[in-house]
Design an enzyme around this catalytic site. Sequence first.
Site, PDB file in Angstrom:
ATOM      1  N   LYS A   1       1.023  -1.671  -0.027  1.00  0.00           N
ATOM      2  CA  LYS A   1       0.296   0.059   0.100  1.00  0.00           C
ATOM      3  C   LYS A   1       0.833   0.802   0.163  1.00  0.00           C
ATOM      4  CE  LYS A   1      -2.273  -1.618   3.438  1.00  0.00           C
ATOM      5  NZ  LYS A   1      -2.305  -3.260   3.865  1.00  0.00           N
TER       6      LYS A   1
ATOM      7  N   GLU B   1       0.046  -8.829  11.864  1.00  0.00           N
ATOM      8  CA  GLU B   1       1.026  -8.703  11.547  1.00  0.00           C
ATOM      9  C   GLU B   1       2.014  -9.037  13.348  1.00  0.00           C
ATOM     10  OE1 GLU B   1       2.941  -9.402   8.392  1.00  0.00           O
ATOM     11  OE2 GLU B   1       0.784  -8.620   7.771  1.00  0.00           O
TER      12      GLU B   1
ATOM     13  N   LYS C   1      -6.100   2.738   3.722  1.00  0.00           N
ATOM     14  CA  LYS C   1      -7.166   1.866   2.395  1.00  0.00           C
ATOM     15  C   LYS C   1      -7.783   3.285   3.067  1.00  0.00           C
ATOM     16  CE  LYS C   1      -6.646  -2.871   4.260  1.00  0.00           C
ATOM     17  NZ  LYS C   1      -7.510  -3.426   5.260  1.00  0.00           N
TER      18      LYS C   1
END
Length: 312
Positions: free
Chosen positions: A92, A177, A192
Amino acid sequence: MRLALVGCGGVGRAFIKLLEDKQNALKARGLFLRLTHTIDVENSADYDKMLARHKADMLVLATPTDKESGEPGYSYIKAAFKHGMHVVTADKGPILLAYHELKKMAENNGVKLGIGCTTGGALPAINAGEMALAGADILSIEGILNGASNFILEEMREQHKSFNEALAEAQRLGIAETDPSLDVEGWDTAIKLLILTNVLLNENKRLADVEVRGITGLNRYDLNQATHAGLRYKLVGRSAYVNNRLLMKVEPLVFGPQHPYYHVEGKNKVVRYTTDTLGELTISGGASGVFAAAASLLRDIINIALCFSDKP
């Protein structure tokens, strides 16, 4: 079509397996996708020379997101375009920081940039916004865009776990993560949301323009109080025009059973668009995970390959 994969972490390995599993189905559609090179990010110093040597048709980027510099993905994308390669990315960072620059560079080099994985993995958020809402003005973009945070909140509510216990379970399952700060502090949602905003609303905003609050401040007492009131917490990102000014915000909010967000559970996500002519569009699902992200990469690859297979 020859593919070069950069990044062989969880998503990269899942992509390799998915490509192997789907070979027969792809060939049946006349698509011959062959992974010719895998590139280890840590051992790659000269992006330009490396890509020139590999001579692939498309670069598949599965490098980790760096929201500050966009590297190493940014340099890989530019080098790929220079050598006439299409790019599909799960990273991203470059799209967050330089979408308009990279889009123009792709156009100038006659290649495509696939970014569907960057705005929700399997959730077709960007695809729906670009295709299903074509011709309409988007007035607001809103949604639950991070599956890890959604999963953690459900574990705290339904399994009565502490925040740390729920986070550890999310990490064990590969949903969050090892460094989960992007997820739980709201930055993944903000990234996002910002990509959707810049792409679909043709803005050029930065993370500094987004007010961000994650779920780290919530505890079991907060969730229990909401449950007793018949409500559920969800981490929501929203971009909307208010008095001709674009406001962007990420924060945990509560919803009741009458609201569609109430029923978006576990690793699933949702995006909702409001428009001037096509009304409201809500898409939910797209559970988070490495195989879902890999499937999103493959989706973009197929769409680009089909587009260019139709050209004389």
